[in-house]
Write an enzyme that holds these catalytic residues in place. Structure first.
Site, PDB file in Angstrom:
ATOM      1  N   ARG A 144       0.831  -1.211   0.000  1.00 21.24           N
ATOM      2  CA  ARG A 144       0.000   0.000   0.000  1.00 21.24           C
ATOM      3  C   ARG A 144       0.862   1.256   0.000  1.00 21.24           C
ATOM      4  NH1 ARG A 144      -2.010   1.475   4.510  1.00 21.24           N
ATOM      5  NH2 ARG A 144      -2.797  -0.542   5.191  1.00 21.24           N
ATOM      6  N   TYR A 193     -13.888  17.682 -15.712  1.00 19.01           N
ATOM      7  CA  TYR A 193     -14.367  16.304 -15.831  1.00 19.01           C
ATOM      8  C   TYR A 193     -15.515  16.059 -14.838  1.00 19.01           C
ATOM      9  CZ  TYR A 193     -13.902  11.193 -15.722  1.00 19.01           C
ATOM     10  OH  TYR A 193     -14.122   9.850 -15.758  1.00 19.01           O
ATOM     11  N   ASP A 249      -5.293  19.029 -14.922  1.00 16.17           N
ATOM     12  CA  ASP A 249      -5.659  17.665 -15.294  1.00 16.17           C
ATOM     13  C   ASP A 249      -5.224  17.502 -16.754  1.00 16.17           C
ATOM     14  OD1 ASP A 249      -6.903  15.340 -16.220  1.00 16.17           O
ATOM     15  OD2 ASP A 249      -8.602  15.558 -14.848  1.00 16.17           O
ATOM     16  N   LYS A 276      -6.096   6.390 -19.628  1.00 16.65           N
ATOM     17  CA  LYS A 276      -6.352   6.872 -20.978  1.00 16.65           C
ATOM     18  C   LYS A 276      -5.083   6.754 -21.839  1.00 16.65           C
ATOM     19  CE  LYS A 276     -10.251   7.839 -18.926  1.00 16.65           C
ATOM     20  NZ  LYS A 276     -10.576   9.146 -18.370  1.00 16.65           N
TER      21      LYS A 276
HETATM   22  C1  LIG Z   1     -11.072   9.606 -17.140  1.00 16.43           C
HETATM   23  C2  LIG Z   1     -10.693  10.895 -16.592  1.00 16.43           C
HETATM   24  C3  LIG Z   1     -10.447  11.062 -15.212  1.00 16.43           C
HETATM   25  C4  LIG Z   1     -10.661   9.949 -14.215  1.00 16.43           C
HETATM   26  O1  LIG Z   1      -9.845   8.873 -14.423  1.00 16.43           O
HETATM   27  P1  LIG Z   1     -10.230   7.369 -14.018  1.00 16.43           P
HETATM   28  O2  LIG Z   1      -8.971   6.646 -14.313  1.00 16.43           O
HETATM   29  O3  LIG Z   1     -11.387   6.971 -14.872  1.00 16.43           O
HETATM   30  O4  LIG Z   1     -10.588   7.380 -12.570  1.00 16.43           O
HETATM   31  C5  LIG Z   1     -10.054  12.309 -14.760  1.00 16.43           C
HETATM   32  N1  LIG Z   1      -9.924  13.359 -15.604  1.00 16.43           N
HETATM   33  C6  LIG Z   1     -10.170  13.243 -16.916  1.00 16.43           C
HETATM   34  C7  LIG Z   1     -10.013  14.441 -17.792  1.00 16.43           C
HETATM   35  C8  LIG Z   1     -10.572  12.027 -17.460  1.00 16.43           C
HETATM   36  O5  LIG Z   1     -10.823  11.930 -18.777  1.00 16.43           O
END
Ligand SMILES: *Cc1c(COP(=O)(O)O)cnc(C)c1O
Length: 407
Positions: A60, A112, A184, A209
């Site tokens: 962890r 988001y 982000d 992503k």
């Molecule tokens: C998908 C996404 C997230 C969250 O990510 P997860 O891995 O799905 O928890 C945060 N910010 C943006 C811009 C995203 O596209």
């Protein structure tokens, strides 16, 4: 046995002089075992021998697979610290949980949806205040100095309208009042945009992503040059239980090695597809940061090395025809998420923005005919042919839609 193989440089960043394409492949090799595997193994263990020289105690709070991935992701953005988490939302939780009662976050109004939900349904409950504003409007920068937030939360490009925010200018205003700036960076990855070099304090990505790129696991990361934020992230990883699994960290470390060639291809395909749609009759508008028609094209070119792989367009269709278009596609899978090698398409009006009132959706430009493409790495001619086939069906099957063909 002959002599020991030479030791690699172990410092972080280890190969500072190399370019991102090289670092994505070579930075994450600190722990690759003693038998000389070219690819580090998966350290599938919950705990470690007490007092081991590498300092691990319990997964962890750290694992060699996390370290390998963190070295790579720090290297990609030339950062001093990277901390990996179980998802992008876990990374957002890590940052927000380091705020305290009464702290103010000034957030971009198009962030988001799950970030908004986390702020409004979890952290505001604990007394973190959040004010939303349009950071593409420079007149709003004055508010940063007026409101003196603890944290400014940006996302650029935004979803799904791909609005671009001037990270450098916002950071300058925020730093005047001692606020930290988070970007982000999920829609770009560190290969396309480097928020820290533009002045931001924290760069956060959902590695689910583009960074992983294969749509087969979830992950998140926060990178920073600020030692105090770096410590807070390490604390959050272990104290909140936000760690990824060693296997997922290994998968993402595997995915990130091809980030550069994938991003090149995503960008090339997305630009060609965007240009095609822009020329096509019936399509109302196309948004892509590297199209000349994008309202912030110059800013996008200044702070992004490419346009990334997301294209948003208003096909000029009503809801029923849009749904037929979606059903007619073969190569674009109708699904949430983005950034994988396989093309995806989503329908903001009924997915990400389903719960947003119609009037606000209209103000944001999200009509029923708006779709967001996550353009994959397939052959672009096949992707365009798939869209053309589905569009022909959608425009022609319903007489009402003929109006959509008018210029
Ligand atoms: C998908 C996404 C997230 C969250 O990510 P997860 O891995 O799905 O928890 C945060 N910010 C943006 C811009 C995203 O596209």
């Amino acid at each position: 046995m002959s002599e020991q193989p030479p030791q690699r440089a172990q410092s972080n960043p280890p190969h500072g002089a190399f370019r991102p394409e090289t670092r994505a492949i070579h930075d994450g090799l600190r722990f690759r075992g003693h038998a000389g595997p070219v690819v580090p193994p998966i350290y599938a263990t919950s705990t470690f021998l007490h007092g081991n020289p590498d300092g691990y105690d319990y997964t962890r709070s750290g694992n060699p697979n996390f370290t390998n991935l963190e070295d790579t992701l720090a290297g990609l953005e030339n950062a001093a610290h990277a901390t990996v988490f179980s998802s992008g939302v876990a990374a957002i939780t890590a940052v927000t949980s380091s705020l305290k009662l009464g702290d103010l976050v000034l957030a971009e109004e198009n962030i988001y949806g799950c970030t908004f939900r986390l702020f409004s349904q979890v952290f505001e409950k604990f007394g973190v205040r959040v004010i939303y504003m349009d950071f593409s409007d420079r007149d709003n920068y004055k508010k940063i100095e007026l409101l003196e937030p603890e944290l400014v939360w940006l996302e650029s490009p935004t979803n799904p309208m791909l609005k671009i925010i001037d990270i450098e200018a916002v950071s300058r205003s925020a730093h005047k009042v001692g606020a930290s700036v988070l970007v982000d960076n999920t829609f770009c990855s560190g290969f396309v945009q480097q928020p820290l070099s533009l002045g931001a304090d924290l760069s956060l990505s959902s590695t689910t992503k583009y960074v992983n790129g294969h749509s087969d696991c979830l992950g998140g990361v926060v990178v920073t040059n600020d030692d105090s934020w770096g410590e807070k992230m390490v604390f959050a990883q272990k104290a909140l239980g936000l760690n990824p699994s060693p296997f997922d960290a290994w998968l993402i470390a595997r995915g990130v090695k091809t980030l550069a060639p994938r991003m090149h291809r995503h960008q090339k395909n997305a630009l060609l597809l965007a240009r095609h749609l822009e020329e096509r009759s019936g399509v109302r508008w196309v948004r892509y940061p590297f199209l000349r028609s994008h309202p912030q094209h110059d800013l996008a070119r200044r702070q992004m090395s490419g346009g990334s792989g997301i294209v948003t367009a208003d096909l000029g269709l009503d809801l029923a025809s849009t749904q037929r278009f979606l059903a007619n596609l073969t190569l674009f899978t109708f699904a949430e998420s983005l950034g994988g090698v396989e093309s995806l398409i989503c329908h903001p009006a009924t997915m990400t923005h389903a719960s947003v009132p119609r009037a606000i959706k209209e103000r944001l430009g999200i009509s029923d005919g708006v779709v967001r493409f996550s353009v994959g790495t397939e052959h672009v001619e096949d992707l365009i042919a798939d869209i053309e086939y589905a569009l022909e069906g959608a425009y022609h099957e319903q007489p009402d839609c003929l109006t959509a063909l008018a210029p």
